[in-house]
Design a protein around this motif. Structure first.
Motif, mmCIF file in Angstrom:
data_model
loop_
_atom_site.group_PDB
_atom_site.id
_atom_site.type_symbol
_atom_site.label_atom_id
_atom_site.label_comp_id
_atom_site.label_asym_id
_atom_site.label_seq_id
_atom_site.Cartn_x
_atom_site.Cartn_y
_atom_site.Cartn_z
ATOM 1 N N GLY A 239 38.071 -11.348 1.135
ATOM 2 C CA GLY A 239 38.834 -10.774 0.031
ATOM 3 C C GLY A 239 38.051 -9.942 -0.973
ATOM 4 N N ALA A 240 37.242 -9.001 -0.505
ATOM 5 C CA ALA A 240 36.446 -8.191 -1.445
ATOM 6 C C ALA A 240 36.873 -6.725 -1.444
ATOM 7 C CB ALA A 240 34.963 -8.303 -1.091
ATOM 8 N N TYR A 241 38.114 -6.436 -1.052
ATOM 9 C CA TYR A 241 38.562 -5.045 -0.956
ATOM 10 C C TYR A 241 38.547 -4.372 -2.338
ATOM 11 C CZ TYR A 241 41.217 -1.154 1.109
ATOM 12 O OH TYR A 241 41.618 0.062 1.584
ATOM 13 N N MET A 242 38.283 -3.082 -2.335
ATOM 14 C CA MET A 242 38.224 -2.324 -3.592
ATOM 15 C C MET A 242 39.605 -2.310 -4.258
ATOM 16 S SD MET A 242 36.888 1.579 -4.184
ATOM 17 C CE MET A 242 35.131 1.295 -4.116
ATOM 18 N N THR A 243 39.609 -2.265 -5.578
ATOM 19 C CA THR A 243 40.875 -2.192 -6.313
ATOM 20 C C THR A 243 41.233 -0.714 -6.576
ATOM 21 O OG1 THR A 243 39.639 -2.490 -8.348
ATOM 22 C CG2 THR A 243 40.659 -4.453 -7.397
ATOM 23 N N PRO A 244 42.548 -0.402 -6.745
ATOM 24 C CA PRO A 244 42.951 1.015 -6.790
ATOM 25 C C PRO A 244 42.379 1.801 -7.962
ATOM 26 C CG PRO A 244 44.825 -0.458 -7.164
ATOM 27 C CD PRO A 244 43.695 -1.310 -6.701
ATOM 28 N N HIS A 245 42.238 1.154 -9.117
ATOM 29 C CA HIS A 245 41.711 1.930 -10.246
ATOM 30 C C HIS A 245 40.259 2.343 -9.997
ATOM 31 C CE1 HIS A 245 41.924 3.580 -14.228
ATOM 32 N NE2 HIS A 245 40.709 3.100 -14.441
ATOM 33 N N VAL A 246 39.497 1.443 -9.386
ATOM 34 C CA VAL A 246 38.100 1.765 -9.051
ATOM 35 C C VAL A 246 38.070 2.925 -8.059
ATOM 36 C CG1 VAL A 246 36.012 0.903 -7.934
ATOM 37 C CG2 VAL A 246 37.223 -0.543 -9.572
ATOM 38 N N ALA A 247 38.953 2.866 -7.056
ATOM 39 C CA ALA A 247 38.985 3.940 -6.055
ATOM 40 C C ALA A 247 39.317 5.280 -6.712
ATOM 41 C CB ALA A 247 40.010 3.609 -4.966
ATOM 42 N N TYR A 248 40.210 5.250 -7.689
ATOM 43 C CA TYR A 248 40.571 6.471 -8.410
ATOM 44 C C TYR A 248 39.355 7.048 -9.139
ATOM 45 C CZ TYR A 248 42.643 9.401 -12.026
ATOM 46 O OH TYR A 248 42.938 10.448 -12.869
ATOM 47 N N MET A 249 38.649 6.176 -9.887
ATOM 48 C CA MET A 249 37.471 6.640 -10.639
ATOM 49 C C MET A 249 36.398 7.173 -9.687
ATOM 50 S SD MET A 249 38.356 6.109 -13.720
ATOM 51 C CE MET A 249 36.860 6.367 -14.655
ATOM 52 N N GLN A 250 36.212 6.486 -8.570
ATOM 53 C CA GLN A 250 35.136 6.881 -7.657
ATOM 54 C C GLN A 250 35.509 8.123 -6.848
ATOM 55 O OE1 GLN A 250 33.019 3.648 -5.825
ATOM 56 N NE2 GLN A 250 32.508 2.880 -7.866
ATOM 57 N N THR A 251 36.804 8.351 -6.653
ATOM 58 C CA THR A 251 37.227 9.606 -6.020
ATOM 59 C C THR A 251 36.887 10.781 -6.935
ATOM 60 O OG1 THR A 251 38.992 8.504 -4.814
ATOM 61 C CG2 THR A 251 39.199 10.880 -5.066
ATOM 62 N N LEU A 252 37.101 10.595 -8.241
ATOM 63 C CA LEU A 252 36.720 11.645 -9.194
ATOM 64 C C LEU A 252 35.206 11.881 -9.147
ATOM 65 C CD1 LEU A 252 38.831 10.809 -12.392
ATOM 66 C CD2 LEU A 252 39.352 12.405 -10.549
ATOM 67 N N GLY A 253 34.449 10.780 -9.043
ATOM 68 C CA GLY A 253 32.992 10.905 -8.955
ATOM 69 C C GLY A 253 32.577 11.665 -7.705
ATOM 70 N N LEU A 254 33.234 11.343 -6.596
ATOM 71 C CA LEU A 254 32.908 11.988 -5.322
ATOM 72 C C LEU A 254 33.149 13.504 -5.393
ATOM 73 C CD1 LEU A 254 31.983 11.139 -2.487
ATOM 74 C CD2 LEU A 254 34.392 10.907 -1.848
ATOM 75 N N GLU A 255 34.194 13.900 -6.142
ATOM 76 C CA GLU A 255 34.545 15.328 -6.220
ATOM 77 C C GLU A 255 33.422 16.179 -6.802
ATOM 78 O OE1 GLU A 255 38.351 15.987 -8.049
ATOM 79 O OE2 GLU A 255 39.406 15.189 -6.297
ATOM 80 N N ASN A 256 32.656 15.602 -7.748
ATOM 81 C CA ASN A 256 31.587 16.420 -8.338
ATOM 82 C C ASN A 256 30.192 15.919 -7.970
ATOM 83 O OD1 ASN A 256 31.145 14.271 -10.180
ATOM 84 N ND2 ASN A 256 32.746 15.083 -11.519
ATOM 85 N N LEU A 257 30.124 15.094 -6.920
ATOM 86 C CA LEU A 257 28.838 14.544 -6.490
ATOM 87 C C LEU A 257 27.828 15.626 -6.125
ATOM 88 C CD1 LEU A 257 27.038 12.145 -5.511
ATOM 89 C CD2 LEU A 257 28.174 12.343 -3.303
ATOM 90 N N GLU A 258 28.259 16.627 -5.349
ATOM 91 C CA GLU A 258 27.334 17.657 -4.890
ATOM 92 C C GLU A 258 26.728 18.418 -6.073
ATOM 93 O OE1 GLU A 258 26.646 16.676 -1.832
ATOM 94 O OE2 GLU A 258 26.836 18.683 -0.961
#
Ligand SMILES: *Cc1c(COP(=O)(O)O)cnc(C)c1O
Length: 390
Positions: A239-258
């Motif tokens: 039961g360690a699946y990511m929670t949706p708010h974290v996924a949202y924040m990290q998707t934003l992070g991924l967008e400007n990672l490069e």
């Protein structure tokens, strides 16, 4: 498409009802079904529809899909922390009576997981020098369930020969598991180097602004049944699946990672060279220096940039404390690859729970400060470090 485009443009699994251009955060535990047989199909994995957010969630799937598109992996599973990524992989691969071959040069909690927690369940930990081919050859046998390593060890900053590790692991049908947190997965192809399973603390480069804790398991599909066992056994039962708010924040992070990484890694090269000119610093350790013994290997394996982590060695432990206490701009904090520059004394913090002898065996020195270089102007970071040393 190039990676910076994929990181921003990869589509949602379903078009949003309102055409939202940012992935909505699906804050829901459960999902309703049209009828009982569709529900049965979803629960038994015959169709790919979410049923319960401990197992899957549309916002988290979106992050997983983007990482899949960026890495070419067969599957990506997002979990609650880097440690959850590591422990879920180990729990999927290991069983009593088997062994894990790794190094003492590991993230502190990872070393404790492998050398303490897992041994309670009958899994042996064989810590060897992964730079020494002979030692690795001797340690890996047909009972080895994982050869686990970090691409740049922290705080020693060693770089193992990944092809050598892969050759030895695969001779024994052993999965090669790499913790690639130190360099973003957009910069190199871990699978081409022979890595079977990649684990990442997305708390670091992906999150970017230090907003959220998360982890990614990147599975290249080379280990028989791994994905099935991970998703339907370990992930569901622990039961360690990511929670949706974290996924949202990290998707934003991924967008400007490069964009962030280009600036952050360039800042680090500049700062490391400036720090070398200061007499109070006995040594600057950075894989990006062309005279660093691991530089050539780092360039050939990981695409030429050495990340945003370096260490500096001062006169004494007291000098390290005095330096940290005098910093005004650089933050006294753990974490890596934040937008802000961070400094920490690893021996008394991350490695504080270990005995002096254990720290010695891990090559964690009392005189070392670890720096994670951020996005600030390098002149300002350098000025702060210079005044703190004085
Ligand atoms: C931070 C880190 C981890 C642990 O990740 P968390 O997200 O803090 O659980 C594991 N490995 C490395 C190399 C790290 O830097």
């Amino acid at each position: 498409m190039k990676k910076s485009t994929i990181a921003i443009q990869s589509p949602f699994p379903h078009r949003d009802a309102y055409g939202a251009i940012a992935m909505p955060v699906y804050h829901t535990d459960a999902y309703e079904f049209d009828n009982a047989s569709v529900m049965a199909d979803a629960f038994c994995g015959r169709i790919n529809e979410p049923d319960y957010s401990r197992i899957t969630n549309p916002t988290v799937i979106h992050l997983e899909n983007r990482v899949k598109a960026l890495t070419g992996a067969r599957d990506v599973v997002a979990v609650n922390s880097g440690m959850a990524a590591i422990s879920n992989v180990i729990l999927t691969l290991a069983s009593a009576g088997r062994n894990i071959v790794t190094s003492r040069h590991l993230f502190g909690n990872t070393f404790a997981l492998l050398s303490k927690t897992m041994t309670r369940f009958g899994v042996e930990c064989r810590a060897v020098d992964l730079l020494d081919e002979e030692q690795v050859e001797k340690a890996v046998d047909d009972n080895t369930c994982a050869l686990f390593f970090e691409i740049i060890t922290n705080p020693q900053l060693e770089v193992a020969d990944v092809a050598m590790l892969a050759r030895i692991a695969h001779k024994h049908n052993t999965p090669l598991v790499a913790d690639t947190t130190a360099i973003p997965f957009t910069q190199f192809d871990a699978h081409a180097l022979g890595v079977d399973i990649e684990v990442v603390s997305s708390t670091k480069y992906i999150s970017g602004g230090a907003t959220t804790i998360g982890g990614l398991i990147i599975d290249y599909g080379t280990i028989k049944d791994f994905d099935e066992r991970l998703r339907r056994d370990t992930l569901m039962n622990f039961g360690a699946y990511m929670t949706p708010h974290v996924a949202y924040m990290q998707t934003l992070g991924l967008e400007n990672l490069e964009a962030r990484y280009a600036l952050q890694s360039a800042n680090t090269v500049r700062l490391a060279n400036l720090l070398r000119t200061l007499p109070q610093i006995k040594e600057v350790n950075f894989v990006g220096f062309t005279d660093n013994p691991f530089h050539t290997r780092m360039v050939s394996q990981f695409g030429g940039s050495a990340g945003a982590m370096m260490t500096i060695d001062l006169e004494s432990e007291q000098a390290c404390y005095d330096f940290l206490n005098a910093l005004k701009l650089v933050k006294r904090a753990t974490n890596l690859f934040d937008n802000k520059t961070l400094a920490i004394h690893p021996a008394s913090t991350i490695f504080g729970p270990f005995t002096p002898d254990q720290r010695k065996a891990m090559d964690v020195k009392e005189t070392t400060i670890r720096l994670s270089v951020g996005l600030e102007d390098v002149d300002d970071i350098f000025e702060d470090i210079k005044q703190a040393l004085q």
